[in-house]
Design a protein around this motif. Structure first.
Motif, PDB file in Angstrom:
ATOM      1  N   ALA A  64     -74.001 -50.499  -7.325  1.00  0.00           N
ATOM      2  CA  ALA A  64     -74.088 -51.942  -7.854  1.00  0.00           C
ATOM      3  C   ALA A  64     -75.446 -52.107  -8.154  1.00  0.00           C
ATOM      4  CB  ALA A  64     -73.677 -52.634  -6.989  1.00  0.00           C
ATOM      5  N   ILE A  65     -76.574 -51.304  -7.544  1.00  0.00           N
ATOM      6  CA  ILE A  65     -77.975 -51.745  -8.007  1.00  0.00           C
ATOM      7  C   ILE A  65     -78.760 -50.724  -8.842  1.00  0.00           C
ATOM      8  CG2 ILE A  65     -78.134 -52.886  -5.687  1.00  0.00           C
ATOM      9  CD1 ILE A  65     -79.906 -50.647  -4.791  1.00  0.00           C
ATOM     10  N   THR A  66     -78.041 -49.548  -9.131  1.00  0.00           N
ATOM     11  CA  THR A  66     -78.824 -48.993  -9.978  1.00  0.00           C
ATOM     12  C   THR A  66     -78.025 -48.536 -11.313  1.00  0.00           C
ATOM     13  OG1 THR A  66     -77.632 -46.898  -9.085  1.00  0.00           O
ATOM     14  CG2 THR A  66     -79.342 -47.320  -8.395  1.00  0.00           C
ATOM     15  N   GLU A  67     -78.653 -48.057 -12.515  1.00  0.00           N
ATOM     16  CA  GLU A  67     -78.047 -48.066 -13.721  1.00  0.00           C
ATOM     17  C   GLU A  67     -77.796 -46.571 -14.300  1.00  0.00           C
ATOM     18  OE1 GLU A  67     -80.177 -50.490 -16.428  1.00  0.00           O
ATOM     19  OE2 GLU A  67     -79.937 -52.315 -15.263  1.00  0.00           O
ATOM     20  N   ARG A  68     -78.634 -45.810 -14.022  1.00  0.00           N
ATOM     21  CA  ARG A  68     -78.504 -44.415 -14.753  1.00  0.00           C
ATOM     22  C   ARG A  68     -78.565 -43.182 -13.789  1.00  0.00           C
ATOM     23  NH1 ARG A  68     -82.844 -42.245 -13.840  1.00  0.00           N
ATOM     24  NH2 ARG A  68     -82.012 -40.288 -14.583  1.00  0.00           N
ATOM     25  N   ILE A  69     -79.142 -43.430 -12.803  1.00  0.00           N
ATOM     26  CA  ILE A  69     -79.332 -42.185 -11.571  1.00  0.00           C
ATOM     27  C   ILE A  69     -78.036 -41.796 -11.496  1.00  0.00           C
ATOM     28  CG2 ILE A  69     -79.550 -43.621  -9.619  1.00  0.00           C
ATOM     29  CD1 ILE A  69     -81.984 -41.371  -9.149  1.00  0.00           C
ATOM     30  N   ARG A  70     -77.726 -40.499 -11.130  1.00  0.00           N
ATOM     31  CA  ARG A  70     -76.625 -40.044 -10.622  1.00  0.00           C
ATOM     32  C   ARG A  70     -76.562 -40.105  -9.298  1.00  0.00           C
ATOM     33  NH1 ARG A  70     -75.047 -34.246 -13.163  1.00  0.00           N
ATOM     34  NH2 ARG A  70     -77.170 -33.853 -13.049  1.00  0.00           N
ATOM     35  N   LEU A  71     -75.294 -39.983  -8.251  1.00  0.00           N
ATOM     36  CA  LEU A  71     -75.180 -40.298  -7.048  1.00  0.00           C
ATOM     37  C   LEU A  71     -74.411 -39.231  -6.439  1.00  0.00           C
ATOM     38  CD1 LEU A  71     -74.559 -44.220  -7.582  1.00  0.00           C
ATOM     39  CD2 LEU A  71     -76.910 -43.141  -6.597  1.00  0.00           C
ATOM     40  N   GLY A  72     -74.732 -38.988  -5.008  1.00  0.00           N
ATOM     41  CA  GLY A  72     -74.056 -37.857  -4.469  1.00  0.00           C
ATOM     42  C   GLY A  72     -74.545 -37.953  -3.022  1.00  0.00           C
ATOM     43  N   ALA A  73     -73.728 -37.022  -2.018  1.00  0.00           N
ATOM     44  CA  ALA A  73     -73.896 -36.841  -0.784  1.00  0.00           C
ATOM     45  C   ALA A  73     -74.400 -35.187  -0.496  1.00  0.00           C
ATOM     46  CB  ALA A  73     -72.814 -36.929   0.006  1.00  0.00           C
ATOM     47  N   MET A  74     -75.381 -35.062  -0.031  1.00  0.00           N
ATOM     48  CA  MET A  74     -75.959 -33.575   0.035  1.00  0.00           C
ATOM     49  C   MET A  74     -75.977 -33.094   1.437  1.00  0.00           C
ATOM     50  SD  MET A  74     -77.265 -30.946  -1.513  1.00  0.00           S
ATOM     51  CE  MET A  74     -78.114 -31.501  -3.078  1.00  0.00           C
ATOM     52  N   VAL A  75     -74.886 -32.634   2.048  1.00  0.00           N
ATOM     53  CA  VAL A  75     -73.649 -32.424   1.325  1.00  0.00           C
ATOM     54  C   VAL A  75     -72.433 -32.978   2.609  1.00  0.00           C
ATOM     55  CG1 VAL A  75     -73.850 -30.551  -0.206  1.00  0.00           C
ATOM     56  CG2 VAL A  75     -73.367 -29.993   2.128  1.00  0.00           C
TER      57      VAL A  75
END
Length: 283
Positions: A64-75
């Motif tokens: 909700a607070i970002t626009e273009r960066i990808r998001l993930g859990a490592m790991v």
């Protein structure tokens, strides 16, 4: 060389400092914001009682607070969540972020955390079997196939995956770890990315692991160029632009595509600004 931010420590004086760090990484052009998936703090030099946010609730907030960066859990440790729930969580993040989610998955290792929090951590061989079956279930759900799934450890009678992810054909899968017989074989068979570690031995270990991955790709009839070769690397809070530029250049020269950068302690805006400037140089 693509550069991503790895957030492993949440001990800011105010927890909403994460918002500022996320927006800065987003606006600065970094590839992905990764968060560590632990329920207790596990970074070396910290205490288990130090603050640690749950990964998927955090990623949902970050959509909700970002626009273009990808998001993930490592790991994500494969045994810590029911597989269909994990797939649904990643799908939800992908839909809400308009196609910016990763599925980051690994066999897990932290027996102390599992014991403290009452989480399962089966024998190593079983966990690797669970990784493969979880990936297969994810691919089935993301294809829209809700027929029964039956594995040795993972089963679902009617694994409905609606809505389908925004990313087509599916969110990219990263399998973390550098095990040569199991992990890298699974990467070659299923994944869009691997994640190995920055070992300070002049690059010998990294080159060897990439050679092993290439051999597994040959066995699986897979082009190694299809796999995003990521590495987790640490920068000091005192690092200069020249320091980080040299570090990223060294990793590029080893044949890596993507650096996931962590730091000691929580990220500071000044350190992140230095990383962004160095990333621009390398790009």
């Amino acid at each position: 060389m693509r550069v991503s931010l790895g957030v492993t420590n949440f001990t800011w004086p105010a927890v909403n400092e994460l918002d500022a760090i996320a927006r800065q990484a987003d606006e600065g052009g970094l590839d992905t914001l990764w968060v560590a998936d632990h329920l207790v703090q596990a970074e070396p030099g910290t205490e288990p009682t130090d603050p640690m946010l749950e990964a998927y609730a955090t990623l949902g907030h970050l959509t909700a607070i970002t626009e273009r960066i990808r998001l993930g859990a490592m790991v994500t440790a494969v045994s810590f969540r029911p597989p269909a729930l994990l797939v649904k969580a990643v799908t939800t993040i992908d839909v809400l972020s308009s196609g910016r989610a990763w599925l980051g998955l690994g066999a897990g290792y932290h027996q102390g955390e599992a014991t403290m929090m009452g989480l399962p951590l089966p024998a190593t061989a079983e966990r690797f079997e669970q990784v493969e079956e979880t990936v297969r279930l994810a691919l089935q759900m993301w294809s829209g196939n809700d027929q029964p799934f039956t594995g040795t450890h993972v089963s679902a009678q009617n694994p409905i995956g609606r809505p389908l992810p925004a990313t087509r054909p599916h969110p990219p899968i990263l399998i973390g770890g550098a095990g040569e017989q199991k992990t890298l074989r699974l990467v070659a068979r299923y994944a869009q990315a691997c994640n190995i570690f920055d070992i300070p031995d002049g690059g010998r270990t990294v080159r060897h692991k990439l050679d092993v991955l290439a051999r597994h790709c040959d066995t699986e009839n897979r082009d190694p160029a299809e796999i995003d070769k990521t590495i987790s690397t640490r920068v000091l809070p005192t690092a200069t632009i020249d320091d980080i530029t040299a570090q990223l250049t060294r990793l590029t020269d080893l044949g890596l595509d993507h650096a996931v950068v962590i730091t000691s302690g929580p990220w500071q805006r000044t350190t992140l600004n230095t990383l962004i400037k160095a990333t621009t140089r390398v790009a």
